[in-house]
Design an enzyme around this catalytic site. Structure first.
Site, PDB file in Angstrom:
ATOM      1  N   ASP A  12       1.056  -1.471  -0.115  1.00 33.02           N
ATOM      2  CA  ASP A  12      -0.766   0.699  -0.193  1.00 33.02           C
ATOM      3  C   ASP A  12       0.538   1.533  -0.614  1.00 33.02           C
ATOM      4  O   ASP A  12       2.077   1.569   0.325  1.00 33.02           O
ATOM      5  CB  ASP A  12      -1.847  -0.132   1.285  1.00 33.02           C
ATOM      6  CG  ASP A  12      -2.237  -0.924   1.201  1.00 33.02           C
ATOM      7  OD1 ASP A  12      -1.880  -1.460   0.205  1.00 33.02           O
ATOM      8  OD2 ASP A  12      -2.944  -1.064   2.216  1.00 33.02           O
ATOM      9  N   LYS A  16      -3.644   3.346  -1.845  1.00 35.68           N
ATOM     10  CA  LYS A  16      -4.562   3.655  -1.309  1.00 35.68           C
ATOM     11  C   LYS A  16      -4.583   5.135  -1.615  1.00 35.68           C
ATOM     12  O   LYS A  16      -3.684   5.677  -0.595  1.00 35.68           O
ATOM     13  CB  LYS A  16      -5.816   3.360  -0.278  1.00 35.68           C
ATOM     14  CG  LYS A  16      -5.420   1.720  -0.157  1.00 35.68           C
ATOM     15  CD  LYS A  16      -6.248   0.955   1.261  1.00 35.68           C
ATOM     16  CE  LYS A  16      -6.582  -0.550   0.697  1.00 35.68           C
ATOM     17  NZ  LYS A  16      -7.265  -0.485   1.886  1.00 35.68           N
ATOM     18  N   MET A  29      -6.897   8.794   9.647  1.00 41.59           N
ATOM     19  CA  MET A  29      -7.790   9.180   8.979  1.00 41.59           C
ATOM     20  C   MET A  29      -8.694  10.453   8.812  1.00 41.59           C
ATOM     21  O   MET A  29      -9.582  10.444   8.193  1.00 41.59           O
ATOM     22  CB  MET A  29      -8.543   8.456   8.480  1.00 41.59           C
ATOM     23  CG  MET A  29      -7.727   7.178   7.557  1.00 41.59           C
ATOM     24  SD  MET A  29      -8.750   6.005   7.630  1.00 41.59           S
ATOM     25  CE  MET A  29      -8.717   5.567   8.417  1.00 41.59           C
TER      26      MET A  29
END
Ligand code: SAH
Length: 243
Positions: free
Chosen positions: A34, A56, A170
């Site tokens: 990732d 991502k 996030m």
């Protein structure tokens, strides 16, 4: 035996990798990794190892999850040792569980290899201990990225306790909302907050503020970044001799 290793790569600094993870990376025939994985780790792969990026981005995945699952499956059929490498730990907002369930449903053997999660290590390396006697007796790791289609439960903002550290992953794009919500459920405007960008890496940045001012101070920091809310943030300046 043929296996897929769902492996945590740690928060950024490649020295924060477990010996077990290093062993499987060195043995891997295929590594599927990732965006948050430090690319220097791939230098440990053996010659001929196929390294596939399925990074991502913030909101959309470059490769949708079902395609990643299919890729894992296809590569597991072709090779003995497949490593699925993810930032931090693969089961901390990393979909490790989903990938494991998919592999099991297809009869493919898997193993979780834990990684050091950014949720703990990034504050720690920025001199913020996430629990501390007298200041914080528990911590909660939550996603700041709320979206109905992601399936995460809506946050009950009033459930945060006074002596608890909250770590938002996030959450940078939600920073203003997070601060407003916490003030809305009675937290003081002076309550300490830190935002740590690119933690454990050479270009790490740490911004410390309060629920009232952190948004203006930190909103333009580069990602990945996480948010730490709690009294423990104040320990940092003491440890750095600034208190
Ligand atoms: N599985 C990962 C977390 C995935 S969610 C883990 O265990 O660490 C991705 C979020 O993690 C980012 O949006 C950011 O909030 C946080 N993050 C990951 N690496 C980081 C780093 N080096 N510095 C700051 N935040 C980081």
């Amino acid at each position: 035996m043929r296996k897929v290793y769902l492996t945590g790569a740690g928060p950024g600094d490649i020295e924060l990798l477990t010996l077990k993870a290093l062993r499987v990376v060195r043995q891997a025939d295929v590594i599927i990794y990732d965006r948050l994985v430090n690319p220097d780790l791939l230098k440990e792969a053996k010659p001929g190892c196929e390294c596939i990026y399925v990074g991502k981005e913030n909101k959309h995945h470059i490769l949708p999850q079902d395609e990643i699952n299919t890729l894992l499956y296809d590569k597991a059929l072709e090779h003995e040792s497949v490593v699925r490498l993810k930032g931090g730990d693969s089961v901390v907002f990393g979909r490790g569980g989903e990938e494991a369930l998919f592999l099991v449903s297809k009869g493919i053997d898997f193993e979780f290899i834990p990684g050091i999660t950014s949720a703990i290590a990034v504050p720690e390396m920025a001199n913020i201990p996430i629990t501390h006697r007298g200041k914080s007796v528990s911590f909660r790791v939550v996603t700041g990225y709320e979206s109905p289609d992601k399936g995460y439960a809506q946050l009950d903002w009033s459930s945060f306790k006074h002596d608890e550290t909250i770590i938002f992953l996030m959450g940078l794009h939600q920073l203003e909302n997070i601060c407003k919500q916490l003030i809305g459920v009675g937290k003081s405007k002076d309550y300490p907050v830190a935002v740590i960008s690119r933690g454990t890496l050479e270009d790490e940045q740490v911004i410390v503020g309060t629920l009232a001012d952190i948004y203006e101070k930190a909103k333009d920091l580069p990602t990945p970044a996480l948010i730490v809310v709690g009294e423990v943030v104040r320990i940092r300046e003491v440890l750095l001799g600034e208190g």
